[in-house]
Enzyme design. Structure first.
Site, PDB file in Angstrom:
ATOM      1  N   PHE A 155       0.801  -1.233   0.000  1.00 58.35           N
ATOM      2  CA  PHE A 155       0.000   0.000   0.000  1.00 58.35           C
ATOM      3  C   PHE A 155       0.827   1.274   0.000  1.00 58.35           C
ATOM      4  O   PHE A 155       0.334   2.347  -0.329  1.00 58.35           O
ATOM      5  CB  PHE A 155      -0.943   0.015   1.217  1.00 58.35           C
ATOM      6  CG  PHE A 155      -0.279   0.436   2.501  1.00 58.35           C
ATOM      7  CD1 PHE A 155      -0.127   1.786   2.809  1.00 58.35           C
ATOM      8  CD2 PHE A 155       0.215  -0.494   3.413  1.00 58.35           C
ATOM      9  CE1 PHE A 155       0.500   2.195   3.981  1.00 58.35           C
ATOM     10  CE2 PHE A 155       0.848  -0.100   4.579  1.00 58.35           C
ATOM     11  CZ  PHE A 155       0.990   1.252   4.853  1.00 58.35           C
ATOM     12  N   LYS A 179      -1.243  -6.803  -9.636  1.00 55.33           N
ATOM     13  CA  LYS A 179      -2.234  -6.744  -8.554  1.00 55.33           C
ATOM     14  C   LYS A 179      -1.790  -5.694  -7.528  1.00 55.33           C
ATOM     15  O   LYS A 179      -0.877  -5.909  -6.744  1.00 55.33           O
ATOM     16  CB  LYS A 179      -2.396  -8.105  -7.860  1.00 55.33           C
ATOM     17  CG  LYS A 179      -3.694  -8.138  -7.083  1.00 55.33           C
ATOM     18  CD  LYS A 179      -3.660  -8.796  -5.723  1.00 55.33           C
ATOM     19  CE  LYS A 179      -2.928  -8.165  -4.633  1.00 55.33           C
ATOM     20  NZ  LYS A 179      -3.614  -7.076  -3.901  1.00 55.33           N
ATOM     21  N   GLU A 200      -4.933  -3.814  -2.093  1.00 57.46           N
ATOM     22  CA  GLU A 200      -6.378  -3.578  -1.965  1.00 57.46           C
ATOM     23  C   GLU A 200      -6.659  -2.292  -1.190  1.00 57.46           C
ATOM     24  O   GLU A 200      -7.755  -1.760  -1.223  1.00 57.46           O
ATOM     25  CB  GLU A 200      -7.068  -4.782  -1.293  1.00 57.46           C
ATOM     26  CG  GLU A 200      -6.579  -5.152   0.102  1.00 57.46           C
ATOM     27  CD  GLU A 200      -5.393  -6.106   0.074  1.00 57.46           C
ATOM     28  OE1 GLU A 200      -4.499  -5.921  -0.769  1.00 57.46           O
ATOM     29  OE2 GLU A 200      -5.375  -7.035   0.918  1.00 57.46           O
ATOM     30  N   ARG A 201      -5.627  -1.785  -0.460  1.00 54.81           N
ATOM     31  CA  ARG A 201      -5.841  -0.576   0.339  1.00 54.81           C
ATOM     32  C   ARG A 201      -5.590   0.704  -0.462  1.00 54.81           C
ATOM     33  O   ARG A 201      -6.093   1.765  -0.105  1.00 54.81           O
ATOM     34  CB  ARG A 201      -4.935  -0.605   1.570  1.00 54.81           C
ATOM     35  CG  ARG A 201      -5.360  -1.696   2.530  1.00 54.81           C
ATOM     36  CD  ARG A 201      -4.642  -1.586   3.841  1.00 54.81           C
ATOM     37  NE  ARG A 201      -3.390  -2.317   3.838  1.00 54.81           N
ATOM     38  CZ  ARG A 201      -2.595  -2.393   4.885  1.00 54.81           C
ATOM     39  NH1 ARG A 201      -2.905  -1.760   5.983  1.00 54.81           N
ATOM     40  NH2 ARG A 201      -1.492  -3.092   4.834  1.00 54.81           N
ATOM     41  N   SER A 219       5.091  -7.098   3.329  1.00 55.14           N
ATOM     42  CA  SER A 219       5.658  -7.397   4.644  1.00 55.14           C
ATOM     43  C   SER A 219       6.423  -8.732   4.602  1.00 55.14           C
ATOM     44  O   SER A 219       6.167  -9.579   3.736  1.00 55.14           O
ATOM     45  CB  SER A 219       4.523  -7.466   5.659  1.00 55.14           C
ATOM     46  OG  SER A 219       3.593  -8.448   5.246  1.00 55.14           O
ATOM     47  N   CYS A 237       9.708   1.473   3.464  1.00 56.23           N
ATOM     48  CA  CYS A 237      10.599   0.354   3.813  1.00 56.23           C
ATOM     49  C   CYS A 237      12.022   0.854   4.020  1.00 56.23           C
ATOM     50  O   CYS A 237      12.855   0.138   4.535  1.00 56.23           O
ATOM     51  CB  CYS A 237      10.551  -0.728   2.760  1.00 56.23           C
ATOM     52  SG  CYS A 237      11.289  -0.197   1.228  1.00 56.23           S
ATOM     53  N   GLU A 286       9.155  -4.246  13.139  1.00 58.10           N
ATOM     54  CA  GLU A 286       8.870  -3.157  12.193  1.00 58.10           C
ATOM     55  C   GLU A 286       7.600  -2.443  12.661  1.00 58.10           C
ATOM     56  O   GLU A 286       6.533  -3.046  12.720  1.00 58.10           O
ATOM     57  CB  GLU A 286       8.671  -3.715  10.780  1.00 58.10           C
ATOM     58  CG  GLU A 286       8.408  -2.617   9.766  1.00 58.10           C
ATOM     59  CD  GLU A 286       8.231  -3.131   8.341  1.00 58.10           C
ATOM     60  OE1 GLU A 286       7.585  -4.184   8.152  1.00 58.10           O
ATOM     61  OE2 GLU A 286       8.734  -2.472   7.416  1.00 58.10           O
TER      62      GLU A 286
HETATM   63  P1  NAD Z   1       1.304  -6.696   2.938  1.00 55.62           P
HETATM   64  O1  NAD Z   1       2.313  -7.780   3.058  1.00 55.62           O
HETATM   65  O2  NAD Z   1       0.178  -6.672   3.900  1.00 55.62           O
HETATM   66  O3  NAD Z   1       0.642  -6.700   1.471  1.00 55.62           O
HETATM   67  C1  NAD Z   1       1.395  -6.746   0.302  1.00 55.62           C
HETATM   68  C2  NAD Z   1       0.615  -7.491  -0.775  1.00 55.62           C
HETATM   69  O4  NAD Z   1       0.423  -8.838  -0.362  1.00 55.62           O
HETATM   70  C3  NAD Z   1      -0.767  -6.895  -1.057  1.00 55.62           C
HETATM   71  O5  NAD Z   1      -0.963  -6.845  -2.444  1.00 55.62           O
HETATM   72  C4  NAD Z   1      -1.716  -7.866  -0.374  1.00 55.62           C
HETATM   73  O6  NAD Z   1      -2.930  -8.011  -1.078  1.00 55.62           O
HETATM   74  C5  NAD Z   1      -0.963  -9.173  -0.393  1.00 55.62           C
HETATM   75  N1  NAD Z   1      -1.219 -10.018   0.794  1.00 55.62           N
HETATM   76  C6  NAD Z   1      -1.434  -9.590   2.071  1.00 55.62           C
HETATM   77  N2  NAD Z   1      -1.605 -10.644   2.883  1.00 55.62           N
HETATM   78  C7  NAD Z   1      -1.493 -11.751   2.122  1.00 55.62           C
HETATM   79  C8  NAD Z   1      -1.575 -13.146   2.398  1.00 55.62           C
HETATM   80  N3  NAD Z   1      -1.808 -13.595   3.624  1.00 55.62           N
HETATM   81  N4  NAD Z   1      -1.424 -14.011   1.367  1.00 55.62           N
HETATM   82  C9  NAD Z   1      -1.184 -13.560   0.118  1.00 55.62           C
HETATM   83  N5  NAD Z   1      -1.105 -12.256  -0.198  1.00 55.62           N
HETATM   84  C10 NAD Z   1      -1.247 -11.359   0.789  1.00 55.62           C
HETATM   85  O7  NAD Z   1       2.136  -5.316   2.979  1.00 55.62           O
HETATM   86  P2  NAD Z   1       1.573  -3.843   3.134  1.00 55.62           P
HETATM   87  O8  NAD Z   1       1.097  -3.638   4.527  1.00 55.62           O
HETATM   88  O9  NAD Z   1       0.682  -3.512   1.997  1.00 55.62           O
HETATM   89  O10 NAD Z   1       2.922  -3.007   2.912  1.00 55.62           O
HETATM   90  C11 NAD Z   1       3.799  -2.678   3.952  1.00 55.62           C
HETATM   91  C12 NAD Z   1       4.941  -3.660   4.040  1.00 55.62           C
HETATM   92  O11 NAD Z   1       5.653  -3.684   2.815  1.00 55.62           O
HETATM   93  C13 NAD Z   1       5.962  -3.244   5.093  1.00 55.62           C
HETATM   94  O12 NAD Z   1       6.383  -4.393   5.777  1.00 55.62           O
HETATM   95  C14 NAD Z   1       7.087  -2.652   4.270  1.00 55.62           C
HETATM   96  O13 NAD Z   1       8.364  -2.688   4.886  1.00 55.62           O
HETATM   97  C15 NAD Z   1       7.041  -3.518   3.058  1.00 55.62           C
HETATM   98  N6  NAD Z   1       7.689  -2.864   1.928  1.00 55.62           N
HETATM   99  C16 NAD Z   1       8.902  -3.326   1.545  1.00 55.62           C
HETATM  100  C17 NAD Z   1       9.582  -2.709   0.524  1.00 55.62           C
HETATM  101  C18 NAD Z   1      10.934  -3.198   0.091  1.00 55.62           C
HETATM  102  O14 NAD Z   1      11.428  -2.718  -0.896  1.00 55.62           O
HETATM  103  N7  NAD Z   1      11.551  -4.129   0.800  1.00 55.62           N
HETATM  104  C19 NAD Z   1       8.999  -1.614  -0.132  1.00 55.62           C
HETATM  105  C20 NAD Z   1       7.744  -1.173   0.278  1.00 55.62           C
HETATM  106  C21 NAD Z   1       7.092  -1.815   1.319  1.00 55.62           C
END
Ligand code: NAD
Length: 492
Positions: free
Chosen positions: A152, A176, A179-180, A229, A284, A385
């Site tokens: 997101f 994809k 969703e947020r 994450s 991140c 985090e």
């Molecule tokens: P998230 O993991 O909740 O969601 C990311 C994606 O995964 C979304 O598209 C979501 O629909 C999907 N998803 C969520 N839960 C899932 C599940 N159980 N099974 C399958 N798919 C699932 O992450 P977020 O809260 O949207 O983003 C924040 C996180 O992303 C933080 O931890 C941040 O550090 C990380 N991030 C990392 C980088 C990097 O370059 N390393 C960059 C940006 C964000």
């Protein structure tokens, strides 16, 4: 194009309403106003997108690279022309400030620009006469249908860490978004459509976890680029790999910044607080732990407190605002409870941002900057985090102690040092276990022509986003050993 509040998918060059019965409401985090609904698209819809991409791939991979990049040039023009509109959409659904959203879109465009160099970037290598009359060469070919799954916090930039390279190298794609924050990609896809990519080459499927799992299990999808994450990155990496796909999965972070006593006080204070509180800490590459060394404790502690306390919090579109809300009330509550946990573990609250005395912001998910001082290096807070505007301030006696704390963490996304000592800087970059290093830089975000290098629990895979790594990730090598008719070969 469908006009109701529910976001459509874009499959095979057509905007389509999803058949999903499950949805997620999308709110403006600054006002709690309902903006749209994300449909949790079904496995059948993922299949439709994958099939369309698979059919389109047969023509697209045969389109010469100099032709494939023409829609990317057009896309760059369109993104420039709609730059502010895209940035404002990001502010609306994510909450960050307009300046931050513009910075995000600038990096997205940079990636389009770099991918326009694909005709050179994906060149092969040729060795003449590896034996008498025999030549050997290696060419790069696209892998097929690829999928991009985004978080997101950078709804405009992160899909563009991958998409321009995937398309330019001859792959077709399914995206994809989170969703947020799905609205920025919807607008970006209108521009992709206008740029002239043939139907099926780029597809947009909105959804949640089940949609992701349908992508990970789909036999036609050959490669997965994921950002999110760490627990989900691990899941994506394992499931997609078990299904025989190539995967790059970027995860979470807990980035330490080390401040030596010889660091410039004014510049360092400004950069460190920008890193901790920029994007409301939802980055991140946000600094999360600030470690002063020796005497730096006495000078930097009051300076950091002053800079954090005076940061202007408010609506991201308002002039002069330096920090917007976090993404949701749930996220705000989670961050508040982590602050509570920190104090229970022995940290002291140098600045408590949980209470907002601004009635005009009451509907939004706002927090003010917080500083927890004397966070213990082995505490749960030091390893968690937070993803919010919270600085964990630690004081080390020596540089050695600070380095040990930096390397004790499970994540390895970024680490930064503030100093005017070149030898200390050299040692830091050599010894620190992180993929992105900043020296007197607080957000060491690699330009589009460098890979985004996370280590340890911040990355699962081998090849990173952006640049030449992307070209390698989205292509498979073919090595040819060739001998021609006897009279054309030098047979001595
Ligand atoms: P998230 O993991 O909740 O969601 C990311 C994606 O995964 C979304 O598209 C979501 O629909 C999907 N998803 C969520 N839960 C899932 C599940 N159980 N099974 C399958 N798919 C699932 O992450 P977020 O809260 O949207 O983003 C924040 C996180 O992303 C933080 O931890 C941040 O550090 C990380 N991030 C990392 C980088 C990097 O370059 N390393 C960059 C940006 C964000």
């Amino acid at each position: 194009m469908p006009t109701n509040n529910r976001l459509p998918n874009y499959i095979n060059g057509q905007w389509q309403n999803s058949v999903a019965t499950e949805i997620r409401e999308v709110f403006d985090p600054a006002t709690a106003e309902l903006l749209s609904e994300t449909p949790f698209s079904t496995a059948t819809e993922v299949d439709a997108a994958a099939q369309a991409a698979s059919v389109a791939f047969e023509r697209w991979r045969r389109t010469p690279a100099p032709e494939r990049i023409q829609p990317l040039f057009k896309l760059k023009e369109l993104m420039e022309a709609h730059f502010d509109e895209l940035a404002r959409t990001i502010v609306l659904e994510n909450g960050k400030t307009l300046g931050e959203a513009r910075g995000e879109m600038r990096r997205a465009i940079e990636n389009v620009e770099v991918a326009c160099g694909i005709p050179t970037m994906m060149q092969g290598v040729f060795s003449e006469d590896i034996a008498r009359g025999i030549d050997e060469f290696m060419i790069r070919q696209p892998v097929g249908v690829v999928a991009i799954i985004a978080p997101f916090n950078f709804p405009g930039m992160i899909p563009f860490w991958f998409l321009p390279y995937a398309l330019a190298t001859g792959n077709t794609a399914v995206v994809k978004p989170s969703e947020r924050t799905p609205m920025t990609m919807r607008r970006a896809f209108e521009l992709l459509e206008e740029a002239g990519f043939p139907p099926g080459v780029v597809n947009l499927v909105n959804g949640g976890p089940d949609t992701v799992n349908a992508i990970l299990d789909h036999p036609t999808i050959r490669a997965i680029s994921f950002v999110g994450s760490t627990p989900v990155a691990r899941h994506v990496y394992a499931r997609a790999a078990a299904n025989g796909k190539r995967v790059q999965a970027q995860g979470g972070a807990k980035n330490p910044l080390v401040v030596l006593p010889d660091a410039d006080l004014e510049m360092t204070t400004r950069i460190v607080t920008d890193s901790v509180y920029g994007n409301a800490g939802q980055r991140c590459l946000a600094a999360s732990l600030v470690i002063t060394v020796g005497e730096a404790k006495n000078t930097f502690t009051p300076a950091l407190k002053e800079a954090a306390a005076t940061r202007v919090v408010g609506h991201g579109l308002q002039e002069g605002v330096q920090m917007g809300p976090v993404i949701s009330p749930q996220s705000r509550d989670r961050i508040s409870s982590l602050i509570e946990m920190g104090t229970k573990e022995g940290a002291s609250l140098l600045l408590d941002g949980r209470f907002l005395d601004a009635p005009e912001l009451a509907n939004g998910s706002f927090l003010k900057p917080t500083i927890l001082e004397n966070v213990h290096p082995n505490s749960e807070l030091a390893g968690t985090e937070i993803f919010g505007p919270v600085m964990g301030l630690m004081h080390a006696e020596t540089f050695d102690e600070a380095l040990a704390w930096v390397n004790s963490g499970r994540y390895g996304n970024m680490a930064c040092l503030f100093t005017s000592d070149g030898a200390a800087a050299r040692r830091f970059r050599h010894e620190v276990q992180a993929g992105n290093i900043g020296i007197n830089i607080g957000v060491a975000a690699p330009m589009a022509f460098f890979p985004f290098s996370g280590w340890k629990d911040s990355f699962f895979g081998t090849l990173h986003a952006q640049s030449g790594h992307s070209v390698e990730f989205y292509t498979q090598t073919k090595v040819v050993v060739e001998r021609w008719l006897k009279e054309w070969s030098r047979q001595f």
